[in-house]
Design a protein around this motif. Structure first.
Motif, PDB file in Angstrom:
ATOM      1  N   CYS A   9      11.616  -1.234   6.718  1.00  0.00           N
ATOM      2  CA  CYS A   9      11.555   0.189   7.030  1.00  0.00           C
ATOM      3  C   CYS A   9      10.453   0.422   8.061  1.00  0.00           C
ATOM      4  CB  CYS A   9      11.265   0.968   5.751  1.00  0.00           C
ATOM      5  SG  CYS A   9      10.931   2.697   6.060  1.00  0.00           S
ATOM      6  N   ILE A  11       9.019   2.977   8.767  1.00  0.00           N
ATOM      7  CA  ILE A  11       8.051   3.989   8.348  1.00  0.00           C
ATOM      8  C   ILE A  11       7.002   3.402   7.422  1.00  0.00           C
ATOM      9  CG2 ILE A  11       7.764   6.213   7.200  1.00  0.00           C
ATOM     10  CD1 ILE A  11       9.265   6.322   9.853  1.00  0.00           C
ATOM     11  N   CYS A  12       7.457   2.713   6.376  1.00  0.00           N
ATOM     12  CA  CYS A  12       6.493   2.242   5.387  1.00  0.00           C
ATOM     13  C   CYS A  12       6.467   0.727   5.261  1.00  0.00           C
ATOM     14  CB  CYS A  12       6.799   2.878   4.035  1.00  0.00           C
ATOM     15  SG  CYS A  12       8.335   2.281   3.325  1.00  0.00           S
ATOM     16  N   CYS A  24      14.084   2.626   4.109  1.00  0.00           N
ATOM     17  CA  CYS A  24      14.134   2.179   2.726  1.00  0.00           C
ATOM     18  C   CYS A  24      14.560   3.317   1.812  1.00  0.00           C
ATOM     19  CB  CYS A  24      12.765   1.672   2.297  1.00  0.00           C
ATOM     20  SG  CYS A  24      11.556   2.987   2.122  1.00  0.00           S
ATOM     21  N   CYS A  28      12.005   8.311   4.002  1.00  0.00           N
ATOM     22  CA  CYS A  28      11.537   7.708   5.237  1.00  0.00           C
ATOM     23  C   CYS A  28      12.466   8.058   6.391  1.00  0.00           C
ATOM     24  CB  CYS A  28      11.428   6.201   5.071  1.00  0.00           C
ATOM     25  SG  CYS A  28       9.967   5.713   4.130  1.00  0.00           S
TER      26      CYS A  28
HETATM   27 ZN   LIG Z   1      10.227   3.438   3.957  1.00  0.00          ZN
END
Ligand SMILES: [Zn+2]
Length: 59
Positions: A9, A11-12, A24, A28
């Motif tokens: 992911c 984002i994270c 994920c 996100c």
């Molecule tokens: Zn994520």
């Protein structure tokens, strides 16, 4: 063929889930969407500028 590794992911960094890939989770995905929107979508200025004086023939 070798298994394609799960993307992470963006984002994270957690492994992406098919349902929301490349993210994920929906959270996100929403975050990324927001980033995209705020980064690219420029709110247009109000188009309420006064009309310029026509410097010509006037009826
Ligand atoms: Zn994520």
């Amino acid at each position: 063929m070798p298994e394609t590794p799960h993307k992470k992911c963006p984002i994270c960094g957690k492994p992406a889930v098919d349902e929301f890939k490349p993210f994920c989770s929906k959270r996100c995905a929403d975050i990324d969407l927001n980033r995209w929107l705020t980064g690219n979508y420029v709110i247009p200025a109000r188009d309420d500028e006064p009309l310029p004086d026509a410097d010509g023939e006037e009826n």
